[in-house]
Design an enzyme around this catalytic site. Structure first.
Site, PDB file in Angstrom:
ATOM      1  N   PRO A 159      22.735 -17.936 -27.239  1.00 45.85           N
ATOM      2  CA  PRO A 159      21.590 -17.754 -26.411  1.00 45.85           C
ATOM      3  C   PRO A 159      22.164 -17.030 -25.242  1.00 45.85           C
ATOM      4  CG  PRO A 159      22.934 -19.912 -26.568  1.00 45.85           C
ATOM      5  CD  PRO A 159      23.276 -18.951 -27.617  1.00 45.85           C
ATOM      6  N   THR A 160      21.117 -16.258 -24.646  1.00 40.64           N
ATOM      7  CA  THR A 160      21.237 -15.377 -23.826  1.00 40.64           C
ATOM      8  C   THR A 160      21.007 -16.145 -22.320  1.00 40.64           C
ATOM      9  OG1 THR A 160      19.123 -14.291 -23.862  1.00 40.64           O
ATOM     10  CG2 THR A 160      21.149 -13.445 -24.789  1.00 40.64           C
ATOM     11  N   GLY A 161      20.019 -17.326 -22.213  1.00 42.84           N
ATOM     12  CA  GLY A 161      20.142 -18.042 -21.135  1.00 42.84           C
ATOM     13  C   GLY A 161      19.646 -17.245 -19.814  1.00 42.84           C
ATOM     14  N   ASN A 217      29.813 -24.877 -31.633  1.00 42.76           N
ATOM     15  CA  ASN A 217      29.744 -24.728 -30.092  1.00 42.76           C
ATOM     16  C   ASN A 217      28.245 -25.510 -29.838  1.00 42.76           C
ATOM     17  OD1 ASN A 217      28.073 -22.618 -30.835  1.00 42.76           O
ATOM     18  ND2 ASN A 217      28.262 -21.938 -28.692  1.00 42.76           N
ATOM     19  N   GLY A 240      31.452 -25.161 -22.664  1.00 45.00           N
ATOM     20  CA  GLY A 240      30.799 -26.059 -23.481  1.00 45.00           C
ATOM     21  C   GLY A 240      31.672 -26.353 -24.812  1.00 45.00           C
ATOM     22  N   CYS A 249      25.214 -24.798 -28.919  1.00 42.96           N
ATOM     23  CA  CYS A 249      23.976 -24.323 -29.406  1.00 42.96           C
ATOM     24  C   CYS A 249      24.057 -23.912 -30.750  1.00 42.96           C
ATOM     25  CB  CYS A 249      23.590 -23.181 -28.395  1.00 42.96           C
ATOM     26  SG  CYS A 249      23.118 -23.532 -26.727  1.00 42.96           S
ATOM     27  N   ALA A 299      32.834 -19.301 -23.089  1.00 42.23           N
ATOM     28  CA  ALA A 299      31.665 -20.411 -23.040  1.00 42.23           C
ATOM     29  C   ALA A 299      31.704 -21.405 -24.142  1.00 42.23           C
ATOM     30  CB  ALA A 299      30.148 -19.629 -23.078  1.00 42.23           C
ATOM     31  N   ILE A 340      21.513 -14.631 -18.622  1.00 42.59           N
ATOM     32  CA  ILE A 340      21.951 -13.069 -18.653  1.00 42.59           C
ATOM     33  C   ILE A 340      20.886 -12.420 -19.121  1.00 42.59           C
ATOM     34  CG2 ILE A 340      24.414 -13.679 -19.104  1.00 42.59           C
ATOM     35  CD1 ILE A 340      24.083 -12.930 -21.976  1.00 42.59           C
ATOM     36  N   GLU A 349      25.548 -21.473 -32.678  1.00 41.65           N
ATOM     37  CA  GLU A 349      25.932 -20.149 -33.100  1.00 41.65           C
ATOM     38  C   GLU A 349      27.370 -19.800 -33.499  1.00 41.65           C
ATOM     39  OE1 GLU A 349      26.995 -19.514 -28.989  1.00 41.65           O
ATOM     40  OE2 GLU A 349      25.259 -20.696 -30.113  1.00 41.65           O
ATOM     41  N   SER A 391      27.997 -16.132 -19.241  1.00 45.89           N
ATOM     42  CA  SER A 391      27.943 -16.534 -17.649  1.00 45.89           C
ATOM     43  C   SER A 391      29.384 -16.807 -17.332  1.00 45.89           C
ATOM     44  CB  SER A 391      27.006 -17.798 -17.768  1.00 45.89           C
ATOM     45  OG  SER A 391      25.850 -17.417 -17.726  1.00 45.89           O
TER      46      SER A 391
END
Length: 812
Positions: A461-463, A300, A125, A302, A96, A465, A304, A81
């Site tokens: 995570p693609t959230g 980070n 983040g 989340c 991100a 997108i 990954e 994003s």
């Protein structure tokens, strides 16, 4: 291709809505001044311009921009994003994921706090390891005081996050990590049992291989003071179990704990709230490509991306569902082309990026880490006719990710030949000189490869997108086949178009069936053939073990790690959570996050009896019969108070009798939702109390200050919850203003004007059964926090973060 000749983007209505809300340029008045096509071209042009630095002509740069534009507008690939939001704009921060170091001194703690604020402001983040901080009550020689410990500083960082609106689009996210052998580990594990605290952090325990062996053997292990490097000695109060109060280590004794007891506590808390997760720190460091620069201590938000201090990663995801042919095969050649183009895109982002800190800029250029991942995995499976929870799906996951990882490295090799390898290559695990790339016998762990990037793959995570690309999220199973979306004052049936096509092709489609699927949240209806039910599995159909095995399959061929939530039904036991944690470790995962449906709505684990010994109740007076005043037949004056809360906009109506509050009518969300129900209940009880003569001051004081999911408050008035909002209104407008003798408008100004309403008989609007809205839901999504943006659906835990499938809101 010139800007005015841009081909139209292939976008769904919800994708265009999400872009308009969060991504497209706006003027000072908040009006959107950019089309989705213009946004994608802005991004493509900015990222492609980097080619010119490496000798590309203007024509070649234009051609590259057209390729990038095609990838994004047709949903083959989307960057993270911040790239979509900021490329080609003055801020220019495109990443991100960040990790910042925290050393054991006040200067470092607050310098990093400042850096966190700058990163959050730019749209990123942050992850932190608090493991270097000395434990609570340890000595601080410079002041002869005692340390407050890691958890107290997490709270400081949490409040800083709450105060900063991230990039004007979302609130910042953090990951807090503490090693399993830190003396404050028990406090850390239980710090989020109160779900109103440290709300802007995900937390994970850094688990060592030695700890897991001690768990298996039921052995003791040492808690090490990071300041001294020695086993911590228990203070004068000893070390107590945070839930039971049992003394685990007496005062003055070395702190040694049963590893299995600590592991059980982690499991118990994760079962209760979904946290903490586990970060298998030794496993992650086995795959650290540049160990000569440092060890991984944190990830980070989340999970990954294990990252070094001041490390960063540029992320992007390929939509796997786009590569299934009409003949139900995978177009490997097309996928290869997209992998190569996407790898180049992400490498270019490194050079186009305007990082918020000089240290980050320097390290990013030295190692050039990228994270190419996937989304649309569930779409690929159903188009191939393969159930998510099957050995065939697990094997295909390995095959697909092995292909993507290898082709991304081939693309990175091509870039290295064109532009040179990453500067730390020679000493990395890929280079010729690194001892870290060899086993004790001298053989190489990995073959030497000339790469442009130290890492190339991750599953992030693609959230939103994935909504932009019109596909399923990451490697998660389908959320639902059909559900209701809410836009403005209408609801729309959102149904998987592949499912519709199959139903029509096979002759069992009907509008009534599709609506029933949306209403019930599942496809297990007589009209749906058994084979379709076998293939079209959704999250609630899938046992947790399959979630873990799917994560492990992708992890096998991924450089970094995987962002995924292992979902459990509400009735799952702590033993089942424990089994998932142990399975993830055995299968080689680098971390794991779990969530049991509805767990955060439960009462937190008890920390002991609320009664105190020796408290003897006073004599109980005889009960007095309360007789509420009847509702007058004539209309009563009423006043309306709109209040922003963490669960959406609350409208409070207060009717007055004899110039004082008489009844309360509270509305939030839509009829039929849980939040509407409990808000209605609060209104009814307040109304009953007022009519029975309970002073409004006592009611307001009972409600005021009740905390919710936003401990620091939400909106301009820092409202913490719906009860807090109601208490604040009653206190501000009826207590501080003379118990209702002075009437005020919404700005607190007396004007003597009222809205005349019919006498309040009930405290909620109700709709007929056919009009009751149905929330987006499935077997795992039965309760939880209402989406703060649309107030129409429950937030779900997916891909290691929380999101709303009804409107597209995402916290990742």
């Amino acid at each position: 291709m010139m800007k005015h000749e841009l081909a139209p983007a292939s976008l769904t209505d919800i994708a265009r809505t999400v872009l308009k809300k969060r991504y497209l340029l706006k003027n000072e008045r908040g009006d959107v001044i950019e089309t989705p096509e213009a946004m994608f071209w802005r991004v493509a042009e900015t990222i492609a311009a980097v080619d010119a630095r490496y000798g590309a002509s203007a024509g070649q740069v234009e051609e590259r921009a057209e390729r990038f534009y095609h990838l994004m507008t047709q949903g083959y690939f989307e960057p993270n994003s911040p790239t979509l939001m900021n490329a080609g704009r003055p801020l220019g921060q495109l990443s991100a994921c960040f990790v910042l170091p925290i050393e054991d001194n006040l200067h470092s703690i607050y310098e990093t706090l400042k850096h966190q604020a700058l990163i959050h402001q730019s749209g990123g983040g942050t992850g932190f390891s608090f493991s270097r901080l000395r434990p609570r009550n340890d000595v601080v020689r410079s002041t002869m005081g005692v340390a407050s410990g890691p958890v107290s500083f997490m709270d400081v960082y949490n409040h800083s996050t709450e105060a900063i609106k991230q990039g004007g689009t979302r609130r910042g996210a953090n990951m807090g990590i503490l090693r399993c052998d830190h003396p404050d580990i028990l406090e850390f594990i239980t710090c989020k049992l109160d779900t109103t605290k440290i709300t802007n952090f995900n937390i994970s325990v850094a688990i060592t291989d030695a700890f897991m062996r001690a768990v298996e053997r039921d052995e003791l292990y040492d808690l090490i003071n990071p300041r001294t490097g020695e086993v911590q000695i228990a203070s004068r109060d000893g070390l107590k179990h945070p839930l039971t109060g049992e003394v685990l280590v007496p005062a003055g004794q070395p702190m040694r704990l049963r590893a299995r007891m600590v592991f059980d506590l982690i499991v118990q808390c994760a079962h209760a709230t979904g946290e903490p997760g586990l970060f298998f720190i030794d496993r992650a460091n086995e795959y650290n490509p540049v160990p000569h620069l440092g060890q991984y201590e944190a990830t980070n938000p989340c999970g990954e991306q294990p990252l070094l201090p001041y490390d960063v990663c540029n992320l992007g995801s390929i939509n796997l569902g786009k590569f299934v042919t009409p003949e139900q095969t995978i177009d490997w050649d097309h996928l290869r082309d997209v992998v190569h183009e996407s790898t180049r895109f992400l490498d270019n982002v490194i050079d186009a990026n305007h990082y918020p800190l000089e240290q980050i800029t320097h390290l990013s250029q030295r190692i050039r880490r990228i994270g190419l991942g996937v989304m649309g995995w569930a779409d690929m499976l159903v188009r191939l006719g393969i159930p998510y929870n099957s050995p065939e799906a697990i094997e295909l996951a390995r095959k697909v990710m092995r292909f993507i990882d290898e082709e991304s490295k081939v693309a990175s090799e091509q870039l290295a030949r064109e532009r040179g390898p990453f500067p730390e290559w020679e000493h990395s695990i890929w280079g010729p000189d690194a001892t870290c790339a060899r086993r004790p016998d001298g053989s190489r762990i990995r073959p030497q490869r000339l790469l442009r990037n130290c890492n190339v793959t991750t599953v992030a995570p693609t959230g939103t997108i994935s909504i932009i690309a019109g596909c399923s999220s990451g490697i998660e199973p389908l959320f639902a086949i059909a559900f209701w979306r809410y836009q403005a004052d209408s609801r729309m049936l959102d149904i998987n178009q592949d499912f519709v096509a199959q139903a029509k092709r096979e002759g069992w489609y009907s509008v009534e069936l599709m609506e029933r699927i949306a209403d019930t949240g599942h496809i297990h209806h007589p009209e749906v053939p058994a084979e379709a039910q076998r293939v079209w599995v959704t999250a609630h159909d899938i046992a947790p073990e399959w979630h873990v095995r799917m994560q492990a399959a992708f992890q096998e061929y991924t450089d970094s790690a995987i962002s995924k939530t292992i979902n459990f039904p509400h009735e799952a036991t702590p033993d089942q959570v424990r089994e998932a944690y142990e399975l993830a470790f055995r299968l080689g995962c680098k971390g794991i996050t779990v969530y049991r449906d509805g767990s955060r709505a439960n009462q937190v684990l008890s920390t002991g009896s609320t009664a105190k010994a020796g408290n003897v109740p006073a004599a109980t007076p005889e009960p007095v019969e309360l007789k509420p005043r009847p509702v007058p037949s004539e209309a009563l004056p009423s006043h309306s108070f709109p209040v922003i809360t963490p669960l959406g906009k609350l409208r409070l109506f207060v009717t007055e009798l004899d110039g004082k509050p008489f009844e309360v009518f509270a509305i939030i969300g839509r009829a039929g939702s849980d939040v509407t129900a409990f808000t209605e209940a609060i209104g009814r009880l307040i109304s009953l109390a007022l009519r029975c003569g309970v002073p409004v001051k006592l009611i307001a004081e009972q409600l005021r200050g009740i905390g919710g999911s936003r401990s620091a408050g939400f909106g301009p008035d820092r409202v913490r919850s719906v009860p807090d909002a109601i208490g604040k209104v009653l206190l501000d407008y009826y207590v501080k203003n003379g118990n209702g003798d002075n009437h005020v408008n919404g700005n607190g100004v007396s004007n003597g004007e009222y809205v005349v309403a019919e006498p309040l008989q009930v405290t909620a609007q109700t709709a007929s059964a056919s009009e009751q809205p149905t929330h987006a839901h499935h077997g795992f999504i039965e309760s939880g926090e209402i989406c703060p943006e649309c107030q129409n659906a429950t937030m779900i835990n997916e891909e290691g973060c929380r999101k709303c499938h009804a409107c597209g809101f995402s916290e990742c």
